[in-house]
Write a protein that holds these residues in place. Structure first.
Motif: not given
Length: 272
Positions: A218-241
């Motif tokens: 993903f490009d540098e404008l992505a905000i949510i995807a890097p967080i999901i990646l950091e959390l193992g590829g999937s994560a609870d939406a509330k935690d990501v938010w």
């Protein structure tokens, strides 16, 4: 303050027999609120008991009532009851002369400075209290009566302005919540309210769905995807938010952008 007022005293220091019925109201600290004397859970005493208490402590309409004992010390109000009543010693009675406006004195007693001064000087073991002597020795500014009226009027206008601003903020928040709902509709295709508003107006996400990556590029404008990646590829939406530090409308708008870019998988219908 004692030298400027007609009277500073408190109610009876010995709790008399009181109950749900009687001849006169019996008021204690639990009945003193910012908006006046409230009669929820008020009790009553006999005429004999009342006469003895009232001879020393005689609250009348317009007098200042100040809680001086316990956890709610510092709450003060103007007596809004027309009928005579008896008081417990947890409440102090302050009577103003004609040169002091009761609404001005109320503002002075509610000021952060006066509140801190009184709370700092509380004594006692089981129940801390402000003594009548300390109240009498307290210093408050007393401008000319015309200036008192001007101050009261100015504060009233400012409080009205604060109420208007609060109303505007509430309306703005409602619009923001509607925008969030619209964003959710765009993401999952269903019109569902996602947000509840707490008493302190904090946004609370009620979604419990899982967000997953489509791929790890993903490009540098992505905000949510890097967080999901950091959390193992999937994560609870509330935690990501929570980790994005975005408002809910901003989060949902960003989520739609990243779903459209195929960075994040479109979530199934969330559990609301």
């Amino acid at each position: 303050m004692g030298a400027a007022l007609i009277k500073i005293t408190d109610g009876t220091h010995h709790s008399p027999p009181n109950g749900e019925s009687g001849d006169f109201l019996y008021i204690s600290a639990k009945n003193i609120k910012h908006e006046g004397v409230l009669l929820d859970n008020a009790t009553y005493v006999t005429k004999e008991v009342h006469d003895e208490i009232y001879a020393r402590c005689n609250p009348e309409p317009g007098d200042i009532l100040y809680i001086k004992d316990g956890a709610t010390t510092g709450i003060t109000t103007i007596n809004n009851l027309s009928e005579p009543f008896s008081m417990l010693s947890s409440v102090a009675l302050l009577k103003c002369p004609t040169k002091i406006l009761n609404k001005y004195l109320l503002l002075a007693l509610r000021s952060p400075f006066f509140y801190a001064e009184m709370r700092a000087g509380m004594t006692g073991i089981a129940i801390t209290r402000v003594t009548i002597k300390k109240l009498g020795n307290a210093l408050i500014p007393i401008p000319p009566i015309k200036e008192q009226h001007r101050i009261v009027e100015k504060v009233s206008k400012l409080m009205t302005l604060c109420d208007q601003l609060k109303s505007c903020l509430s309306k703005a928040q409602t619009i923001q919540l509607h925008l969030a709902d619209s964003a959710v509709y765009e993401v999952i295709g269903e019109q569902i309210s996602n947000i509840e508003v707490a008493q302190d107006s904090t946004e609370i996400m009620k979604i419990t769905t899982t967000l997953s990556l489509n791929h790890e590029k993903f490009d540098e404008l992505a905000i949510i995807a890097p967080i999901i990646l950091e959390l193992g590829g999937s994560a609870d939406a509330k935690d990501v938010w929570n980790r994005t530090k975005l408002s809910l409308p901003e989060f949902y708008a960003q989520l739609k952008t990243e779903i459209d870019a195929n960075y994040v998988s479109k979530p199934a219908r969330a559990d609301f």
